[in-house]
Design a protein around this motif. Sequence first.
Motif, PDB file in Angstrom:
ATOM      1  N   MET A 274       0.823  -1.212   0.000  1.00 43.53           N
ATOM      2  CA  MET A 274       0.000   0.000   0.000  1.00 43.53           C
ATOM      3  C   MET A 274       0.853   1.256   0.000  1.00 43.53           C
ATOM      4  SD  MET A 274      -2.860  -1.223   2.789  1.00 43.53           S
ATOM      5  CE  MET A 274      -1.707  -2.036   3.894  1.00 43.53           C
ATOM      6  N   PHE A 275       2.168   1.092   0.101  1.00 45.33           N
ATOM      7  CA  PHE A 275       3.070   2.233   0.144  1.00 45.33           C
ATOM      8  C   PHE A 275       3.043   2.945  -1.213  1.00 45.33           C
ATOM      9  CE2 PHE A 275       7.290   4.288   0.631  1.00 45.33           C
ATOM     10  CZ  PHE A 275       7.120   4.808   1.899  1.00 45.33           C
ATOM     11  N   SER A 276       3.547   4.155  -1.255  1.00 49.04           N
ATOM     12  CA  SER A 276       3.588   4.902  -2.516  1.00 49.04           C
ATOM     13  C   SER A 276       5.037   5.290  -2.840  1.00 49.04           C
ATOM     14  CB  SER A 276       2.734   6.165  -2.419  1.00 49.04           C
ATOM     15  OG  SER A 276       2.788   6.906  -3.619  1.00 49.04           O
ATOM     16  N   PRO A 277       5.608   4.643  -3.870  1.00 47.72           N
ATOM     17  CA  PRO A 277       5.018   3.582  -4.699  1.00 47.72           C
ATOM     18  C   PRO A 277       5.043   2.239  -3.970  1.00 47.72           C
ATOM     19  CG  PRO A 277       7.285   3.953  -5.342  1.00 47.72           C
ATOM     20  CD  PRO A 277       6.979   4.993  -4.297  1.00 47.72           C
ATOM     21  N   PRO A 278       4.176   1.317  -4.372  1.00 51.74           N
ATOM     22  CA  PRO A 278       4.210  -0.028  -3.780  1.00 51.74           C
ATOM     23  C   PRO A 278       5.622  -0.620  -3.907  1.00 51.74           C
ATOM     24  CG  PRO A 278       2.244   0.245  -5.093  1.00 51.74           C
ATOM     25  CD  PRO A 278       3.091   1.460  -5.372  1.00 51.74           C
ATOM     26  N   LEU A 279       6.069  -1.273  -2.839  1.00 52.46           N
ATOM     27  CA  LEU A 279       7.487  -1.617  -2.706  1.00 52.46           C
ATOM     28  C   LEU A 279       7.834  -2.984  -3.283  1.00 52.46           C
ATOM     29  CD1 LEU A 279      10.151  -0.568  -1.387  1.00 52.46           C
ATOM     30  CD2 LEU A 279       9.502  -1.882   0.651  1.00 52.46           C
ATOM     31  N   THR A 280       8.854  -2.999  -4.145  1.00 49.54           N
ATOM     32  CA  THR A 280       9.462  -4.264  -4.557  1.00 49.54           C
ATOM     33  C   THR A 280      10.270  -4.790  -3.376  1.00 49.54           C
ATOM     34  OG1 THR A 280       9.590  -3.720  -6.903  1.00 49.54           O
ATOM     35  CG2 THR A 280      11.171  -5.334  -6.073  1.00 49.54           C
ATOM     36  N   THR A 281      10.067  -6.061  -3.023  1.00 45.88           N
ATOM     37  CA  THR A 281      10.659  -6.581  -1.796  1.00 45.88           C
ATOM     38  C   THR A 281      10.770  -8.096  -1.874  1.00 45.88           C
ATOM     39  OG1 THR A 281      10.437  -6.533   0.638  1.00 45.88           O
ATOM     40  CG2 THR A 281       8.399  -6.718  -0.641  1.00 45.88           C
ATOM     41  N   VAL A 282      11.204  -8.692  -0.787  1.00 46.48           N
ATOM     42  CA  VAL A 282      11.273 -10.144  -0.669  1.00 46.48           C
ATOM     43  C   VAL A 282      10.333 -10.572   0.444  1.00 46.48           C
ATOM     44  CG1 VAL A 282      12.742 -12.152  -0.250  1.00 46.48           C
ATOM     45  CG2 VAL A 282      13.679 -10.164  -1.445  1.00 46.48           C
ATOM     46  N   LYS A 283       9.413 -11.447   0.118  1.00 51.72           N
ATOM     47  CA  LYS A 283       8.380 -11.849   1.069  1.00 51.72           C
ATOM     48  C   LYS A 283       8.876 -12.973   1.977  1.00 51.72           C
ATOM     49  CE  LYS A 283       3.597 -13.579   1.212  1.00 51.72           C
ATOM     50  NZ  LYS A 283       3.054 -12.453   1.978  1.00 51.72           N
ATOM     51  N   LYS A 311      14.142 -25.603  10.935  1.00 55.69           N
ATOM     52  CA  LYS A 311      13.110 -25.418   9.918  1.00 55.69           C
ATOM     53  C   LYS A 311      13.418 -24.127   9.171  1.00 55.69           C
ATOM     54  CE  LYS A 311       9.230 -25.492   7.591  1.00 55.69           C
ATOM     55  NZ  LYS A 311       9.023 -26.394   6.454  1.00 55.69           N
ATOM     56  N   GLN A 312      13.737 -24.235   7.889  1.00 56.92           N
ATOM     57  CA  GLN A 312      14.077 -23.058   7.093  1.00 56.92           C
ATOM     58  C   GLN A 312      13.087 -22.890   5.942  1.00 56.92           C
ATOM     59  OE1 GLN A 312      18.187 -21.215   5.976  1.00 56.92           O
ATOM     60  NE2 GLN A 312      17.810 -22.810   4.475  1.00 56.92           N
ATOM     61  N   PHE A 313      12.452 -21.725   5.888  1.00 62.91           N
ATOM     62  CA  PHE A 313      11.508 -21.398   4.828  1.00 62.91           C
ATOM     63  C   PHE A 313      12.242 -20.707   3.677  1.00 62.91           C
ATOM     64  CE2 PHE A 313       8.848 -21.614   8.595  1.00 62.91           C
ATOM     65  CZ  PHE A 313       7.674 -22.189   8.133  1.00 62.91           C
ATOM     66  N   GLU A 314      11.733 -20.886   2.467  1.00 64.23           N
ATOM     67  CA  GLU A 314      12.234 -20.136   1.329  1.00 64.23           C
ATOM     68  C   GLU A 314      11.426 -18.839   1.175  1.00 64.23           C
ATOM     69  OE1 GLU A 314      14.895 -20.574  -0.489  1.00 64.23           O
ATOM     70  OE2 GLU A 314      15.419 -22.392   0.641  1.00 64.23           O
ATOM     71  N   ASN A 315      12.059 -17.834   0.599  1.00 59.73           N
ATOM     72  CA  ASN A 315      11.423 -16.537   0.421  1.00 59.73           C
ATOM     73  C   ASN A 315      11.070 -16.288  -1.046  1.00 59.73           C
ATOM     74  OD1 ASN A 315      11.651 -15.918   3.160  1.00 59.73           O
ATOM     75  ND2 ASN A 315      13.726 -15.127   2.906  1.00 59.73           N
ATOM     76  N   GLU A 316      10.210 -15.323  -1.268  1.00 55.98           N
ATOM     77  CA  GLU A 316       9.668 -15.069  -2.611  1.00 55.98           C
ATOM     78  C   GLU A 316       9.847 -13.601  -2.989  1.00 55.98           C
ATOM     79  OE1 GLU A 316       5.210 -14.979  -4.693  1.00 55.98           O
ATOM     80  OE2 GLU A 316       5.463 -15.669  -2.623  1.00 55.98           O
ATOM     81  N   ILE A 317      10.314 -13.354  -4.205  1.00 56.85           N
ATOM     82  CA  ILE A 317      10.444 -11.970  -4.685  1.00 56.85           C
ATOM     83  C   ILE A 317       9.066 -11.422  -5.048  1.00 56.85           C
ATOM     84  CG2 ILE A 317      11.461 -10.447  -6.415  1.00 56.85           C
ATOM     85  CD1 ILE A 317      13.618 -12.498  -6.841  1.00 56.85           C
ATOM     86  N   ILE A 318       8.775 -10.210  -4.582  1.00 55.72           N
ATOM     87  CA  ILE A 318       7.536  -9.521  -4.919  1.00 55.72           C
ATOM     88  C   ILE A 318       7.908  -8.253  -5.695  1.00 55.72           C
ATOM     89  CG2 ILE A 318       5.415  -8.469  -4.054  1.00 55.72           C
ATOM     90  CD1 ILE A 318       5.598 -11.439  -3.438  1.00 55.72           C
ATOM     91  N   ILE A 319       7.589  -8.229  -6.983  1.00 50.71           N
ATOM     92  CA  ILE A 319       7.955  -7.095  -7.831  1.00 50.71           C
ATOM     93  C   ILE A 319       6.784  -6.115  -7.903  1.00 50.71           C
ATOM     94  CG2 ILE A 319       8.694  -6.373 -10.136  1.00 50.71           C
ATOM     95  CD1 ILE A 319       9.866  -9.218 -10.455  1.00 50.71           C
ATOM     96  N   ARG A 320       7.061  -4.878  -7.488  1.00 45.99           N
ATOM     97  CA  ARG A 320       6.032  -3.830  -7.535  1.00 45.99           C
ATOM     98  C   ARG A 320       6.608  -2.582  -8.204  1.00 45.99           C
ATOM     99  NH1 ARG A 320       5.032  -5.509  -1.838  1.00 45.99           N
ATOM    100  NH2 ARG A 320       3.315  -7.030  -1.831  1.00 45.99           N
ATOM    101  N   GLU A 321       5.965  -1.429  -7.952  1.00 45.66           N
ATOM    102  CA  GLU A 321       6.271  -0.227  -8.737  1.00 45.66           C
ATOM    103  C   GLU A 321       7.457   0.583  -8.247  1.00 45.66           C
ATOM    104  OE1 GLU A 321       3.262  -1.211  -7.870  1.00 45.66           O
ATOM    105  OE2 GLU A 321       2.266  -1.523  -9.808  1.00 45.66           O
ATOM    106  N   SER A 322       8.157   0.160  -7.201  1.00 47.16           N
ATOM    107  CA  SER A 322       9.307   0.944  -6.724  1.00 47.16           C
ATOM    108  C   SER A 322      10.575   0.633  -7.521  1.00 47.16           C
ATOM    109  CB  SER A 322       9.572   0.681  -5.236  1.00 47.16           C
ATOM    110  OG  SER A 322      10.061  -0.637  -5.031  1.00 47.16           O
ATOM    111  N   THR A 323      10.486  -0.283  -8.495  1.00 46.89           N
ATOM    112  CA  THR A 323      11.612  -0.576  -9.374  1.00 46.89           C
ATOM    113  C   THR A 323      11.132  -0.558 -10.820  1.00 46.89           C
ATOM    114  OG1 THR A 323      11.199  -2.962  -9.168  1.00 46.89           O
ATOM    115  CG2 THR A 323      12.850  -2.007  -7.698  1.00 46.89           C
TER     116      THR A 323
END
Length: 327
Positions: A274-283, A311-323
């Motif tokens: 919901m940030f402006s711009p929505p943030l590209t990040t790792v979930k 117990k190790q979880f894998e993470n996911e790239i979330i591509i949004r409008e900050s890149t």
Amino acid sequence: MNKQITIKDIAKEAGVSISTVSRVINSSLPVKKETKEKVLKAIEKLNYYPDSLARSLRVGYTKTIGIIIPNIANPFFATIVRGAEDFLRSKGFSLIICNSDNNISEEKKLFKTLIEKKVDGILYSGIGDHVESLINRNVKTVFIDRIIKNNEFSYVCSNNYNGMHKLLEYLYNSNHRKFIFISGKREIFSAAERLRAFQDFANEYKIDYKIFEGEYTHESGISVAKKIKSLPDVVVCANDLLAYGVIEHFKTNGLKVPKDVSVTGYDDIAFSKMFSPPLTTVKQPMYEMGKTAGEMIFTILSKKIDHIPVKQFENEIIIRESTRGRN
């Protein structure tokens, strides 16, 4: 002065024996449904609260778990707490939440307090390790978001290294060549892993880069952004809060994200989309990490085992409008 209600008063009100009231309160032995309802109605009517300390001395456990986190204001930790609390509540356990404000001395005090309160176990997501103290006191502990090289404990974390590496590959493939990386404090496990991934990537791909160190806060993002004198293609931040601060500083100075510079975070806390711009990040699966930690400590206690494998979880790239792709 109001008289303190005892189980003797409950027994008298319900018309049952004291031992029957005790069985209902402690769930120690089966009680007929009708009898149990009488006891529960008497408890409600007389506003009775069991003495949990006295009960813990009798049965040897308190059905409480302590959790130590560095910053409850960070939604990452708040979500972990929620995951742990939801699971433990379903098993009849209470969670005592302790916030250390990123202070190792305060963490030591919190450990002491939790041990004095006879908690059955501790979930730890702080900035120190306190391994020696935990071993000496024989406290069942699950570490969250960090791994200490000690086989006597259980760990829940996500693959910070791989998550960061995948994000950097995406940025490189979209023609980002000049990087600034803002790390968290290097003594923090997640920050060290993300920094290690960046350094390995930089050496492999021979990119142009600078590294700054901050803290996992919005305010630190602003502070570090003020030190940036030459604009890169992308500012890679070690968590989302840092990225919020960086973007705010850029906006204040008339820079547009991502037109003038791309910015990324890490964690994917709820506000990032919901940030402006929505943030590209790792979930990161924050809630699942907390829930899994709760499941681990419950299993350790109920099965009387020492620890559970990592117990190790894998993470996911979330591509949004900050890149955006660079020319």
